[in-house]
Write an enzyme that holds these catalytic residues in place. Structure first.
Site, mmCIF file in Angstrom:
data_model
loop_
_atom_site.group_PDB
_atom_site.id
_atom_site.type_symbol
_atom_site.label_atom_id
_atom_site.label_comp_id
_atom_site.label_asym_id
_atom_site.label_seq_id
_atom_site.Cartn_x
_atom_site.Cartn_y
_atom_site.Cartn_z
ATOM 1 N N ASP A 212 28.877 29.526 48.583
ATOM 2 C CA ASP A 212 29.937 28.996 49.434
ATOM 3 C C ASP A 212 30.887 28.146 48.594
ATOM 4 O OD1 ASP A 212 30.612 28.664 52.475
ATOM 5 O OD2 ASP A 212 30.895 26.676 51.581
ATOM 6 N N ASN A 220 42.618 24.397 51.731
ATOM 7 C CA ASN A 220 43.621 24.942 52.657
ATOM 8 C C ASN A 220 44.568 23.856 53.156
ATOM 9 O OD1 ASN A 220 43.218 27.725 52.784
ATOM 10 N ND2 ASN A 220 41.545 27.551 54.273
ATOM 11 N N ASP A 229 43.749 31.725 50.108
ATOM 12 C CA ASP A 229 43.462 33.157 49.935
ATOM 13 C C ASP A 229 43.347 33.510 48.452
ATOM 14 O OD1 ASP A 229 43.477 33.526 52.637
ATOM 15 O OD2 ASP A 229 45.474 34.414 52.740
ATOM 16 N N GLU A 255 34.703 31.823 53.461
ATOM 17 C CA GLU A 255 34.695 31.435 52.049
ATOM 18 C C GLU A 255 33.289 31.573 51.457
ATOM 19 O OE1 GLU A 255 34.031 27.510 54.311
ATOM 20 O OE2 GLU A 255 35.070 29.412 54.619
ATOM 21 N N ARG A 275 24.286 30.677 36.629
ATOM 22 C CA ARG A 275 25.327 31.285 35.803
ATOM 23 C C ARG A 275 26.620 31.486 36.602
ATOM 24 N NH1 ARG A 275 23.162 36.183 34.429
ATOM 25 N NH2 ARG A 275 24.762 37.578 35.242
#
Length: 339
Positions: A212, A220, A229, A255, A275
């Site tokens: 996430d 935003n 976006d 997201e 990673r």
């Protein structure tokens, strides 16, 4: 991992091909019965024999379509019809009757059976075969007429098959992928999860990673939804570069992303999660600081439904966020946090 799921588009195409095969086999069966009766009354013993043979083959195809799995049954039908058409032309040559008009059915059969280019090769090979046997029975002008008509049909069928193949690939891609990130979409993830739990699936264990983007609402609010976006697209690109080619990346939510590692243990999932986290932190998002939190869950066949492991990965993700974000947590850490 690509063999883990069969997408809904392929299943739909398989079902439609099976239905077409069932309808065609019924029509061929009825038609050949009529031709058998008609040729028997006209005392055309050889063509009556051919009609009864074709009726028997069509009846066997109906039984195969009902008894076998749809993919296998459809394939058996079209292979059988192709072989029957090869035999029909040879049967006509053996009995001194031109059967070249049946050759026009062969190209559409191959379109249902093969991809465009192999189908083209088969059409051309069959055309040479049918023309050669026809030349032994009919005048040269008749052979030219047949070959010309058959050649035009092959051109049209190959063009149609090529267009249909390209359209199918585009439709399949867009039905499976998220338009913004180009990752596999949530519907595809759900299908994979269902098939992972199926008895026919050979995958014995799987590790889930839920990722996430941290503070995405703030991104935003501060920079606008267009930048948001771009961040989603950029994070997807970074994750995709870090993953192996056969490891699928899904856009799980707004997201949120998901990764499935087939036949991998929890430690491998934690290492991959770290990673991926480091790669996103180090990436340049045009001045916007972006990090991700990662939750890892593990499933083994026999441990219940894979969705339970997904739920554990989700709890691990929230444990990572509660711990300060920009970190990786496994299901054990999440359980400890709850306790």
């Amino acid at each position: 991992m690509s063999g883990l799921r069969r997408d809904s588009f392929s299943l739909l195409r398989e079902t439609m091909r099976w239905r077409v095969a069932l309808v065609l086999s019924a029509l061929i069966f009825v038609l050949c019965l009529v031709l058998g009766v008609l040729n028997t009354r006209l005392q055309l013993a050889d063509t009556a024999q051919l009609a009864w043979i074709c009726a028997a083959v069509a009846g066997a195809c109906i039984a195969a379509l009902v008894a076998l799995p749809r993919h296998t049954g459809g394939t058996v039908f079209f292979v059988t019809i192709a072989a029957l058409l090869v035999g029909v032309v040879a049967f006509g040559w053996w009995h001194g009757r031109g059967m070249q008009h049946w050759a026009y059915i062969f190209p559409p059969v191959l379109v249902f059976l093969l991809r465009a280019r192999p189908a083209l090769f088969g059409m051309l090979l069959y055309g040479v075969y049918a023309s050669t046997l026809t030349a032994l029975l009919l005048p040269a002008i008749e052979v030219v007429r047949f070959a010309s008509g058959y050649g035009l049909l092959v051109c049209f069928m190959f063009t149609y098959a090529l267009l249909q193949e390209r359209a199918a690939e585009m439709l399949s891609y867009h039905s499976d992928h998220d338009a913004l990130s180009n990752c596999l979409n949530r519907r595809t993830f759900n299908e994979t999860l269902e098939q992972l739990a199926g008895a026919r699936n050979l995958v014995k264990r799987c590790t889930f990673l839920l990722l996430d983007i941290d503070h995405f609402k703030a991104i935003n609010d501060q920079h606008g939804h267009l930048v948001g976006d771009r961040v989603i697209t950029g994070v997807a690109a970074v994750l995709g570069r870090e993953l192996d080619a056969d490891t699928p990346l899904f856009r799980y939510g707004g997201e949120e992303f998901a990764v499935l590692l087939a036949d991998a243990d929890a430690d491998a999932g934690l290492a991959l999660g770290e990673r991926l986290r480091a790669a996103v932190q180090a990436a340049d998002f045009h001045g916007v600081g972006v990090t991700i939190s990662v939750g890892v869950g593990h499933w083994r066949r026999g441990d219940g439904n894979p969705s339970a492991a997904l739920d554990r990965a989700d709890r691990a993700l929230y444990a990572a966020k509660r711990a300060g974000r920009n970190r990786v947590r496994g299901e054990d850490a999440a359980s400890a946090a709850v306790a």
